[in-house]
Motif scaffolding. Structure first.
Motif, PDB file in Angstrom:
ATOM      1  N   PHE A 181     -25.313  -7.533  33.630  1.00 33.29           N
ATOM      2  CA  PHE A 181     -24.222  -8.160  34.369  1.00 33.29           C
ATOM      3  C   PHE A 181     -24.631  -8.235  35.829  1.00 33.29           C
ATOM      4  O   PHE A 181     -25.136  -7.259  36.389  1.00 33.29           O
ATOM      5  CB  PHE A 181     -22.928  -7.351  34.258  1.00 33.29           C
ATOM      6  N   VAL A 182     -24.423  -9.403  36.426  1.00 33.47           N
ATOM      7  CA  VAL A 182     -24.622  -9.565  37.862  1.00 33.47           C
ATOM      8  C   VAL A 182     -23.333 -10.131  38.459  1.00 33.47           C
ATOM      9  O   VAL A 182     -22.833 -11.161  37.993  1.00 33.47           O
ATOM     10  CB  VAL A 182     -25.802 -10.512  38.168  1.00 33.47           C
ATOM     11  N   GLY A 183     -22.779  -9.425  39.427  1.00 33.94           N
ATOM     12  CA  GLY A 183     -21.611  -9.911  40.162  1.00 33.94           C
ATOM     13  C   GLY A 183     -22.078 -10.422  41.513  1.00 33.94           C
ATOM     14  O   GLY A 183     -22.772  -9.712  42.235  1.00 33.94           O
ATOM     15  N   ARG A 184     -21.714 -11.676  41.829  1.00 37.39           N
ATOM     16  CA  ARG A 184     -22.260 -12.318  43.016  1.00 37.39           C
ATOM     17  C   ARG A 184     -21.158 -12.833  43.934  1.00 37.39           C
ATOM     18  O   ARG A 184     -20.028 -13.062  43.496  1.00 37.39           O
ATOM     19  CB  ARG A 184     -23.113 -13.521  42.594  1.00 37.39           C
ATOM     20  N   ARG A 244     -19.257 -15.584  45.395  1.00 35.25           N
ATOM     21  CA  ARG A 244     -19.083 -16.960  44.944  1.00 35.25           C
ATOM     22  C   ARG A 244     -18.362 -17.792  46.001  1.00 35.25           C
ATOM     23  O   ARG A 244     -17.634 -17.268  46.841  1.00 35.25           O
ATOM     24  CB  ARG A 244     -18.322 -17.014  43.620  1.00 35.25           C
ATOM     25  N   ASN A 245     -18.537 -19.067  45.904  1.00 36.64           N
ATOM     26  CA  ASN A 245     -17.918 -20.004  46.831  1.00 36.64           C
ATOM     27  C   ASN A 245     -17.275 -21.104  46.007  1.00 36.64           C
ATOM     28  O   ASN A 245     -17.960 -21.933  45.427  1.00 36.64           O
ATOM     29  CB  ASN A 245     -18.987 -20.599  47.751  1.00 36.64           C
ATOM     30  N   ARG A 260     -19.831  -3.461  30.083  1.00 35.87           N
ATOM     31  CA  ARG A 260     -18.481  -3.822  30.528  1.00 35.87           C
ATOM     32  C   ARG A 260     -17.753  -2.621  31.141  1.00 35.87           C
ATOM     33  O   ARG A 260     -17.079  -2.748  32.165  1.00 35.87           O
ATOM     34  CB  ARG A 260     -17.707  -4.374  29.309  1.00 35.87           C
ATOM     35  N   ASP A 293     -25.409 -21.377  39.674  1.00 34.41           N
ATOM     36  CA  ASP A 293     -24.322 -22.188  40.231  1.00 34.41           C
ATOM     37  C   ASP A 293     -23.583 -21.351  41.272  1.00 34.41           C
ATOM     38  O   ASP A 293     -23.161 -20.233  40.983  1.00 34.41           O
ATOM     39  CB  ASP A 293     -23.373 -22.580  39.076  1.00 34.41           C
ATOM     40  N   ASP A 294     -23.435 -21.893  42.472  1.00 38.97           N
ATOM     41  CA  ASP A 294     -22.770 -21.161  43.565  1.00 38.97           C
ATOM     42  C   ASP A 294     -21.336 -20.755  43.249  1.00 38.97           C
ATOM     43  O   ASP A 294     -20.807 -19.827  43.854  1.00 38.97           O
ATOM     44  CB  ASP A 294     -22.743 -22.029  44.833  1.00 38.97           C
ATOM     45  N   ALA A 295     -20.691 -21.489  42.337  1.00 45.83           N
ATOM     46  CA  ALA A 295     -19.300 -21.182  42.014  1.00 45.83           C
ATOM     47  C   ALA A 295     -19.175 -20.047  40.991  1.00 45.83           C
ATOM     48  O   ALA A 295     -18.072 -19.619  40.676  1.00 45.83           O
ATOM     49  CB  ALA A 295     -18.602 -22.429  41.483  1.00 45.83           C
ATOM     50  N   SER A 296     -20.304 -19.576  40.484  1.00 44.91           N
ATOM     51  CA  SER A 296     -20.281 -18.521  39.474  1.00 44.91           C
ATOM     52  C   SER A 296     -20.340 -17.153  40.130  1.00 44.91           C
ATOM     53  O   SER A 296     -21.342 -16.803  40.749  1.00 44.91           O
ATOM     54  CB  SER A 296     -21.464 -18.668  38.517  1.00 44.91           C
ATOM     55  N   GLY A 297     -19.272 -16.387  39.958  1.00 46.24           N
ATOM     56  CA  GLY A 297     -19.250 -15.043  40.520  1.00 46.24           C
ATOM     57  C   GLY A 297     -19.811 -14.006  39.564  1.00 46.24           C
ATOM     58  O   GLY A 297     -20.063 -12.869  39.953  1.00 46.24           O
ATOM     59  N   ALA A 298     -19.994 -14.386  38.301  1.00 47.55           N
ATOM     60  CA  ALA A 298     -20.412 -13.418  37.282  1.00 47.55           C
ATOM     61  C   ALA A 298     -21.452 -14.042  36.373  1.00 47.55           C
ATOM     62  O   ALA A 298     -21.286 -15.169  35.912  1.00 47.55           O
ATOM     63  CB  ALA A 298     -19.202 -12.989  36.453  1.00 47.55           C
ATOM     64  N   VAL A 299     -22.513 -13.301  36.129  1.00 44.98           N
ATOM     65  CA  VAL A 299     -23.559 -13.755  35.217  1.00 44.98           C
ATOM     66  C   VAL A 299     -23.836 -12.629  34.228  1.00 44.98           C
ATOM     67  O   VAL A 299     -24.113 -11.499  34.642  1.00 44.98           O
ATOM     68  CB  VAL A 299     -24.853 -14.117  35.968  1.00 44.98           C
ATOM     69  N   GLY A 353     -16.959 -18.128  36.586  1.00 44.21           N
ATOM     70  CA  GLY A 353     -16.286 -17.737  37.818  1.00 44.21           C
ATOM     71  C   GLY A 353     -16.002 -16.242  37.841  1.00 44.21           C
ATOM     72  O   GLY A 353     -16.159 -15.585  38.869  1.00 44.21           O
ATOM     73  N   HIS A 354     -15.591 -15.726  36.689  1.00 39.70           N
ATOM     74  CA  HIS A 354     -15.146 -14.329  36.639  1.00 39.70           C
ATOM     75  C   HIS A 354     -15.761 -13.579  35.470  1.00 39.70           C
ATOM     76  O   HIS A 354     -16.175 -14.173  34.491  1.00 39.70           O
ATOM     77  CB  HIS A 354     -13.621 -14.284  36.568  1.00 39.70           C
ATOM     78  N   ARG A 355     -15.772 -12.255  35.598  1.00 38.42           N
ATOM     79  CA  ARG A 355     -16.570 -11.454  34.669  1.00 38.42           C
ATOM     80  C   ARG A 355     -16.033 -11.429  33.246  1.00 38.42           C
ATOM     81  O   ARG A 355     -16.824 -11.385  32.296  1.00 38.42           O
ATOM     82  CB  ARG A 355     -16.754 -10.033  35.213  1.00 38.42           C
ATOM     83  N   ALA A 356     -14.708 -11.421  33.079  1.00 40.12           N
ATOM     84  CA  ALA A 356     -14.182 -11.328  31.708  1.00 40.12           C
ATOM     85  C   ALA A 356     -14.697 -12.500  30.873  1.00 40.12           C
ATOM     86  O   ALA A 356     -15.167 -12.325  29.747  1.00 40.12           O
ATOM     87  CB  ALA A 356     -12.657 -11.317  31.733  1.00 40.12           C
ATOM     88  N   PHE A 413     -18.517 -12.233  30.075  1.00 37.33           N
ATOM     89  CA  PHE A 413     -18.784 -11.303  28.969  1.00 37.33           C
ATOM     90  C   PHE A 413     -18.343 -11.898  27.630  1.00 37.33           C
ATOM     91  O   PHE A 413     -19.059 -11.828  26.635  1.00 37.33           O
ATOM     92  CB  PHE A 413     -18.046  -9.973  29.174  1.00 37.33           C
TER      93      PHE A 413
END
Lengths: 142, 142
Positions: free
Chosen positions: A34-37, A39-40, A112, B25-31, B102-105, B108
């Motif tokens: 998991f990577v949390g980044r 975001r914009n 998770r 993608d810059d809009a992705s806060g979670a990978v 966008g978000h982690r849930a 996953f």
């Protein structure tokens, strides 16, 4: 027997590959990350986030180690996790987690649990820097 | 709006970094990523797995594309997934998945849905090569 290989607060950019190497094990059939980044969502909005500034309580490294150990307890998972501190631009990773385990359900569940517990329990705060120069402090759970 | 960037059966070793770049993608806060690998639980046992040979039905690439699209449907997730075919030694990746959202849930959940549906629906079979030379065919769901 679970293990925590990395549990670290870091002022340097986070390296996913280093976390993957840290959990490397021939007995692991499943590896999740998991990577949390930062975001914009809308680069043109006045409140667009252009950076986040993370600061950590001195206890944070010990808390992160306990979070990782508790998430893996009772499993065969091997965990590596780091949280960044300092100023991060859009696209930079704030948290990186790698989990290796014998089977996929455990690898997903431990990964998770680590991120969810970081969000609730790790004493790290962030200040949001917006396009118009505004800054806003955000507490835990952000 | 979800997207599938890679959905591929591959005779070459799978490259996690290439999948991560594909979902950038810059809009992705979670990978999130998942790697399923050939594991070896007891290297000294006569039935120890020393390799797996995967073969795929000709429809498999189209099925994999549908699996990825269905897993991401109704979300903002971007998905890249590859399944290896041919002979794999212990430690080699059989499946690699990367999901950005966008978000982690969501990141996953989509990643988990992709691998679970691969296990039940992708027409790929594996033959297990054991240390004593025995081979065993394994069906879907292995």
């Amino acid at each position: 027997m679970s293990a925590v290989r990395i549990a670290r607060l870091s002022e340097e950019p986070l390296d996913l590959d280093a976390h993957l190497r840290a959990v490397e094990d021939d007995a692991s059939g499943a590896v999740t990350t998991f990577v949390g980044r930062v975001r914009n969502t809308d680069p043109d909005a006045a409140d667009a986030v252009i950076a986040l500034e993370y600061s950590a309580h001195p206890d944070a490294p010990a808390v992160l180690e306990r979070i990782a150990a508790a998430a893996a307890e009772g499993t065969d998972a091997i965990v590596a996790v780091s949280h960044r501190v300092g100023r991060l631009d859009v696209g930079e990773a704030a948290v990186v987690i790698a989990v290796a385990s014998g089977h996929r359900a455990e690898a997903f569940e431990v990964c998770r649990r680590v991120i969810e517990t970081i969000k609730t329990d790790l004493p790290v705060w962030k200040r949001q820097v917006e396009a118009d120069g505004t800054t806003q402090w955000k507490g835990l759970g952000g």
